[in-house]
Write a protein that holds these residues in place. Structure first.
Motif, mmCIF file in Angstrom:
data_model
loop_
_atom_site.group_PDB
_atom_site.id
_atom_site.type_symbol
_atom_site.label_atom_id
_atom_site.label_comp_id
_atom_site.label_asym_id
_atom_site.label_seq_id
_atom_site.Cartn_x
_atom_site.Cartn_y
_atom_site.Cartn_z
ATOM 1 N N PHE A 14 10.562 -4.410 4.910
ATOM 2 C CA PHE A 14 9.413 -4.361 4.000
ATOM 3 C C PHE A 14 9.808 -3.648 2.713
ATOM 4 O O PHE A 14 10.577 -2.680 2.738
ATOM 5 N N THR A 15 9.258 -4.122 1.600
ATOM 6 C CA THR A 15 9.487 -3.485 0.306
ATOM 7 C C THR A 15 8.174 -3.369 -0.449
ATOM 8 O O THR A 15 7.490 -4.377 -0.666
ATOM 9 N N ILE A 16 7.842 -2.155 -0.841
ATOM 10 C CA ILE A 16 6.636 -1.925 -1.635
ATOM 11 C C ILE A 16 7.019 -1.867 -3.105
ATOM 12 O O ILE A 16 8.090 -1.362 -3.463
ATOM 13 N N SER A 17 6.157 -2.405 -3.935
ATOM 14 C CA SER A 17 6.398 -2.348 -5.375
ATOM 15 C C SER A 17 5.053 -2.304 -6.099
ATOM 16 O O SER A 17 4.002 -2.455 -5.479
ATOM 17 N N ARG A 18 5.127 -2.108 -7.389
ATOM 18 C CA ARG A 18 3.897 -2.045 -8.173
ATOM 19 C C ARG A 18 4.151 -2.583 -9.567
ATOM 20 O O ARG A 18 5.270 -2.477 -10.094
ATOM 21 N N ASN A 26 2.158 -1.873 -12.844
ATOM 22 C CA ASN A 26 1.025 -1.156 -13.438
ATOM 23 C C ASN A 26 0.386 -1.954 -14.569
ATOM 24 O O ASN A 26 -0.812 -1.834 -14.815
ATOM 25 N N ALA A 27 1.166 -2.783 -15.228
ATOM 26 C CA ALA A 27 0.596 -3.606 -16.299
ATOM 27 C C ALA A 27 -0.421 -4.602 -15.749
ATOM 28 O O ALA A 27 -1.389 -4.947 -16.429
ATOM 29 N N LYS A 28 -0.195 -5.045 -14.509
ATOM 30 C CA LYS A 28 -1.122 -5.981 -13.869
ATOM 31 C C LYS A 28 -2.129 -5.266 -12.970
ATOM 32 O O LYS A 28 -2.959 -5.908 -12.332
ATOM 33 N N ASN A 29 -1.999 -3.929 -12.903
ATOM 34 C CA ASN A 29 -2.908 -3.131 -12.064
ATOM 35 C C ASN A 29 -2.879 -3.603 -10.608
ATOM 36 O O ASN A 29 -3.925 -3.671 -9.934
ATOM 37 N N THR A 30 -1.676 -3.901 -10.124
ATOM 38 C CA THR A 30 -1.519 -4.522 -8.809
ATOM 39 C C THR A 30 -0.335 -3.911 -8.071
ATOM 40 O O THR A 30 0.692 -3.602 -8.684
ATOM 41 N N GLY A 31 -0.506 -3.776 -6.753
ATOM 42 C CA GLY A 31 0.590 -3.373 -5.885
ATOM 43 C C GLY A 31 0.959 -4.523 -4.976
ATOM 44 O O GLY A 31 0.161 -5.455 -4.763
ATOM 45 N N TYR A 32 2.173 -4.455 -4.430
ATOM 46 C CA TYR A 32 2.669 -5.547 -3.599
ATOM 47 C C TYR A 32 3.371 -4.991 -2.357
ATOM 48 O O TYR A 32 3.883 -3.877 -2.355
ATOM 49 N N LEU A 33 3.389 -5.821 -1.320
ATOM 50 C CA LEU A 33 4.188 -5.529 -0.139
ATOM 51 C C LEU A 33 4.912 -6.819 0.248
ATOM 52 O O LEU A 33 4.276 -7.780 0.676
ATOM 53 N N GLN A 34 6.217 -6.818 0.063
ATOM 54 C CA GLN A 34 7.048 -7.944 0.492
ATOM 55 C C GLN A 34 7.496 -7.677 1.919
ATOM 56 O O GLN A 34 8.101 -6.642 2.200
ATOM 57 N N TYR A 94 8.242 5.460 0.784
ATOM 58 C CA TYR A 94 8.314 5.863 2.195
ATOM 59 C C TYR A 94 8.125 4.631 3.070
ATOM 60 O O TYR A 94 7.262 3.792 2.803
ATOM 61 N N TYR A 95 8.968 4.516 4.097
ATOM 62 C CA TYR A 95 8.830 3.468 5.109
ATOM 63 C C TYR A 95 9.112 4.082 6.479
ATOM 64 O O TYR A 95 10.090 4.816 6.625
ATOM 65 N N PRO A 96 8.331 3.747 7.481
ATOM 66 C CA PRO A 96 8.692 4.180 8.830
ATOM 67 C C PRO A 96 9.881 3.351 9.331
ATOM 68 O O PRO A 96 10.163 2.272 8.796
ATOM 69 N N ASP A 97 10.542 3.831 10.341
ATOM 70 C CA ASP A 97 11.720 3.125 10.856
ATOM 71 C C ASP A 97 11.390 1.699 11.317
ATOM 72 O O ASP A 97 12.246 0.814 11.253
ATOM 73 N N SER A 98 10.152 1.490 11.763
ATOM 74 C CA SER A 98 9.775 0.179 12.314
ATOM 75 C C SER A 98 9.838 -0.945 11.279
ATOM 76 O O SER A 98 9.958 -2.118 11.636
ATOM 77 N N VAL A 99 9.753 -0.603 9.988
ATOM 78 C CA VAL A 99 9.762 -1.649 8.951
ATOM 79 C C VAL A 99 10.876 -1.454 7.930
ATOM 80 O O VAL A 99 11.082 -2.319 7.076
ATOM 81 N N LYS A 100 11.601 -0.348 8.016
ATOM 82 C CA LYS A 100 12.635 -0.045 7.028
ATOM 83 C C LYS A 100 13.675 -1.151 6.993
ATOM 84 O O LYS A 100 14.151 -1.622 8.032
ATOM 85 N N GLY A 101 14.001 -1.597 5.792
ATOM 86 C CA GLY A 101 14.965 -2.676 5.628
ATOM 87 C C GLY A 101 14.337 -4.058 5.656
ATOM 88 O O GLY A 101 14.990 -5.048 5.301
#
Length: 120
Positions: A66-70, A72-80, A57-64
């Protein structure tokens, strides 16, 4: 607990990658979300991803931009975050909860936040 990193000062148009490292529990059973709060404004959700990475999910203000990813092997989430704008400035928090819906209501496990400043 959750610990964010990767914030800082960046010029408009620049990029940053935020990380959210979990400890003491396994992230793979949780949805992950990124939220931000600018001075004088309410906290808003900017990206969420379910535990399998199937739903985002992304709001319109950041769509295109921002990219969220995860990882799980590293137990870490990311936001580009790309093509950053001055209005993206704020404290960015990561959160984890069983469902995106409850996390959006402020429930779950939250990090302490990392400052992102977009300025020339």
């Amino acid at each position: 607990q959750l610990v964010e990193s990767g914030g800082g000062l960046v010029q408009p148009g620049g990029s940053l990658r935020l990380s959210c490292a979990a400890s003491g529990f396994s992230l793979d059973a949780y949805a992950i979300g990124w939220f931000r709060q600018a001075p004088g404004k309410e906290r808003e959700g900017v990206a969420c991803i379910d535990n399998r990475g199937d739903v985002t999910y992304y709001p319109d203000s950041v769509k295109g931009r921002f990219t969220i990813s995860r990882d799980n092997a590293k137990n870490t989430g990311y936001l580009q975050m790309n093509s950053l704008k001055a209005e993206d400035t704020g404290v960015y928090y990561c959160a984890a909860d069983e469902k995106i819906a409850t996390m959006m209501m402020g429930r779950g496990i939250w990090g302490q936040g990392t400052q992102v400043t977009v300025s020339s």
